[in-house]
Design a protein around this motif. Structure first.
Motif, mmCIF file in Angstrom:
data_model
loop_
_atom_site.group_PDB
_atom_site.id
_atom_site.type_symbol
_atom_site.label_atom_id
_atom_site.label_comp_id
_atom_site.label_asym_id
_atom_site.label_seq_id
_atom_site.Cartn_x
_atom_site.Cartn_y
_atom_site.Cartn_z
ATOM 1 N N LEU A 4 0.526 -0.702 0.103
ATOM 2 C CA LEU A 4 -0.100 -0.130 -0.171
ATOM 3 C C LEU A 4 0.792 1.448 -0.419
ATOM 4 C CD1 LEU A 4 -3.019 1.441 1.608
ATOM 5 C CD2 LEU A 4 -1.067 2.043 2.459
ATOM 6 N N SER A 5 0.687 2.317 -0.758
ATOM 7 C CA SER A 5 1.090 3.579 -0.634
ATOM 8 C C SER A 5 0.233 4.346 -0.951
ATOM 9 C CB SER A 5 2.498 3.787 -1.071
ATOM 10 O OG SER A 5 3.417 4.962 -1.055
ATOM 11 N N GLY A 6 0.270 5.411 -0.536
ATOM 12 C CA GLY A 6 -0.351 6.735 -1.371
ATOM 13 C C GLY A 6 0.327 7.989 -1.613
ATOM 14 N N ILE A 7 0.178 8.610 -1.977
ATOM 15 C CA ILE A 7 0.645 9.699 -2.486
ATOM 16 C C ILE A 7 -0.467 11.315 -2.763
ATOM 17 C CG2 ILE A 7 -0.381 10.213 -5.209
ATOM 18 C CD1 ILE A 7 3.480 10.303 -5.147
ATOM 19 N N GLN A 8 0.215 12.599 -1.803
ATOM 20 C CA GLN A 8 -0.734 13.499 -1.391
ATOM 21 C C GLN A 8 -0.725 13.997 -3.013
ATOM 22 O OE1 GLN A 8 -0.293 16.640 1.263
ATOM 23 N NE2 GLN A 8 1.305 15.545 1.693
ATOM 24 N N PHE A 37 -3.557 5.192 -3.007
ATOM 25 C CA PHE A 37 -4.698 6.024 -3.004
ATOM 26 C C PHE A 37 -3.964 7.527 -3.280
ATOM 27 C CE2 PHE A 37 -3.675 7.882 1.286
ATOM 28 C CZ PHE A 37 -3.204 6.709 1.699
ATOM 29 N N ALA A 39 -3.960 10.860 -1.613
ATOM 30 C CA ALA A 39 -3.978 11.419 -0.175
ATOM 31 C C ALA A 39 -4.320 13.032 -0.178
ATOM 32 C CB ALA A 39 -2.424 11.149 0.889
ATOM 33 N N HIS A 42 -4.949 14.147 3.295
ATOM 34 C CA HIS A 42 -4.139 15.086 3.908
ATOM 35 C C HIS A 42 -3.601 16.289 2.491
ATOM 36 C CE1 HIS A 42 -2.407 11.219 5.652
ATOM 37 N NE2 HIS A 42 -2.108 11.955 6.173
ATOM 38 N N TYR A 124 -0.909 14.652 11.359
ATOM 39 C CA TYR A 124 -0.530 14.267 9.794
ATOM 40 C C TYR A 124 -0.660 13.063 10.255
ATOM 41 C CZ TYR A 124 0.761 13.684 5.237
ATOM 42 O OH TYR A 124 1.456 13.592 3.803
ATOM 43 N N MET A 128 -2.016 9.467 8.555
ATOM 44 C CA MET A 128 -1.311 8.328 7.518
ATOM 45 C C MET A 128 -1.262 7.137 8.733
ATOM 46 S SD MET A 128 2.677 9.026 5.879
ATOM 47 C CE MET A 128 3.874 7.786 5.149
ATOM 48 N N ASP A 131 -4.582 5.192 7.211
ATOM 49 C CA ASP A 131 -4.340 4.746 5.622
ATOM 50 C C ASP A 131 -3.292 3.132 6.207
ATOM 51 O OD1 ASP A 131 -5.188 7.070 4.746
ATOM 52 O OD2 ASP A 131 -3.153 7.972 4.769
ATOM 53 N N ILE A 132 -2.073 2.947 6.651
ATOM 54 C CA ILE A 132 -1.977 2.033 6.541
ATOM 55 C C ILE A 132 -2.508 0.751 6.580
ATOM 56 C CG2 ILE A 132 0.663 0.988 6.844
ATOM 57 C CD1 ILE A 132 1.579 4.060 6.657
ATOM 58 N N VAL A 140 4.743 -0.764 2.723
ATOM 59 C CA VAL A 140 4.795 0.572 2.359
ATOM 60 C C VAL A 140 6.110 1.197 1.271
ATOM 61 C CG1 VAL A 140 4.081 2.456 3.001
ATOM 62 C CG2 VAL A 140 3.562 0.518 4.050
ATOM 63 N N GLN A 146 9.892 9.619 5.072
ATOM 64 C CA GLN A 146 8.789 8.945 4.942
ATOM 65 C C GLN A 146 8.304 8.359 6.140
ATOM 66 O OE1 GLN A 146 5.303 10.485 4.602
ATOM 67 N NE2 GLN A 146 6.585 11.713 3.795
HETATM 68 N N1 TRP Z 1 2.631 10.964 3.598
HETATM 69 C C1 TRP Z 1 2.973 10.543 2.288
HETATM 70 C C2 TRP Z 1 3.908 11.662 1.264
HETATM 71 O O1 TRP Z 1 3.961 13.120 1.321
HETATM 72 C C3 TRP Z 1 1.709 10.085 1.544
HETATM 73 C C4 TRP Z 1 1.068 9.377 2.183
HETATM 74 C C5 TRP Z 1 0.020 9.497 3.162
HETATM 75 C C6 TRP Z 1 0.880 8.253 2.119
HETATM 76 N N2 TRP Z 1 -0.345 8.505 3.730
HETATM 77 C C7 TRP Z 1 0.164 7.226 3.472
HETATM 78 C C8 TRP Z 1 2.328 7.186 1.925
HETATM 79 C C9 TRP Z 1 0.367 5.696 3.385
HETATM 80 C C10 TRP Z 1 2.096 5.858 2.457
HETATM 81 C C11 TRP Z 1 1.197 5.760 2.467
HETATM 82 O O2 TRP Z 1 4.722 11.047 0.827
#
Ligand code: TRP
Length: 336
Positions: A4-8, A37, A39, A42, A124, A128, A131-132, A140, A146
């Protein structure tokens, strides 16, 4: 294995995002069950214009897809479509020591850059972690900046399990040695060290806040302007050029290894001017990204397709979050 990962969605995607994160995400979709996903919750910590928040959410989804994320392989969704995340965020927050948040690097960095301290910025890392943890993620992929957030997620998952799971032993988080397994699974960070930092056109880390980016989906003229504007010194054409300068590093990041070896030789021997090297970089940019750029245009013209991918992604992600949040609720004593 669940990845899993996210990008703002706080800005347009640039080559720093690609080599630092997005490329790895796309590769990993073949290595497990991948969830990615946008984000956008965030992002609200820095984007305060609603039209921009919404446009950037969509733009980030399109960028993911254009760069090769395949919605048949990976689950792509918006963070804001998963109410289980914000629910876990609150519950988890009740076991988060304030002292952890006080020493969060990213929070301190943001304040140092002049972003006003508010609760969202402070909290924040808790969002996060939620999310995980809400999907029981195993792995991740993240940038080096991070890693501390991942350590927090592991620590808070442990604290939650210790508090609410009778018989849980932190030394035996999965219960494989006879103890009780945790409700929240401890995730592992995957950091891509080699390309985690891409220099911007001025030599600082590439970041939209420094206005030194080369955006992946800017128009041709803008890409050219950015690349031709990379900061160089006054070394004459015939002289050897100083290595590990922004243009040299960008060539190294962008050129295929075999091509870079030849370019690097000329760089060190002299005889070629910076303008020529910039043209090589520009050609490499187009060779690498033109296909994605074409897909980006096609997706921009088809908002319905993007919407339905995001809707389907949210549904699948919620189905994975549901059993975890149910156990969390039961554990803390919240009835349905
Ligand atoms: N904080 C991460 C970034 O700025 C983005 C992010 C939000 C994220 N939730 C997450 C990354 C959960 C991994 C898992 O790059």
């Amino acid at each position: 294995m669940r990845i899993l990962s996210g990008i703002q969605s706080s800005g347009k995607q640039h080559i720093g995002n690609y080599y630092g994160a997005l490329r790895q995400f796309v590769d990993l979709q073949n290595r497990g069950e991948a969830l990615y996903f946008i984000a956008n919750l965030h992002a609200l910590t820095t984007v305060r214009d609603p039209a921009q928040a919404s446009a950037l959410t969509r733009e980030t989804a399109i960028a993911f897809l254009a760069l090769g994320l395949d919605p048949r392989k990976a689950i792509l969704f918006r963070q804001s479509d998963i109410p289980e995340v914000t629910e876990l965020y609150w519950i988890l927050g009740t076991v988060v020591p304030l002292s952890n948040l006080d020493r969060a690097h990213s929070y301190k960095d943001k304040l140092a850059r002049g972003i006003p301290a508010d609760f969202g910025l402070f909290a924040y890392p808790v969002l996060m972690a939620a999310d995980i943890l809400v999907y029981g993620s195993d792995l991740v992929p993240v940038g080096r900046d991070q890693v501390q957030h991942l350590e927090f997620a592991r620590d808070w998952a442990t604290k939650f399990n210790v508090t609410y799971v009778p018989g849980y032993e932190p030394a035996d988080p999965t219960g494989s040695k006879g103890g009780a397994p945790g409700i929240l699974k401890l995730p592992e960070a995957l950091v891509q060290e080699s390309t985690a930092v891409v220099p911007g056109t001025d030599g600082q880390k590439m970041s939209k806040s420094y206005n030194n980016t080369i955006d992946l989906f800017a128009d041709d003229a803008e890409v050219r302007r950015r690349i031709m504007g990379i900061k160089t010194d006054s070394t004459p054409v015939e002289a050897p050029k100083p290595v590990d300068t922004p243009l040299h590093q960008l060539l190294k990041v962008m050129l295929p290894q075999s091509e870079f070896a030849a370019v690097d030789r000329t760089w060190r021997e002299g005889g070629k001017g910076y303008g020529e090297f910039k043209k090589i970089l520009l050609a490499a940019f187009h060779a690498t990204f033109d296909e994605a750029r074409a897909r980006h245009q096609a997706l921009q013209a088809d908002p319905g397709a993007v919407d339905s991918i995001l809707r389907a992604g949210a549904e699948r992600a919620r189905a994975l979050a549901a059993p975890v949040i149910d156990r969390v609720r039961a554990a803390v004593g919240i009835e349905r």
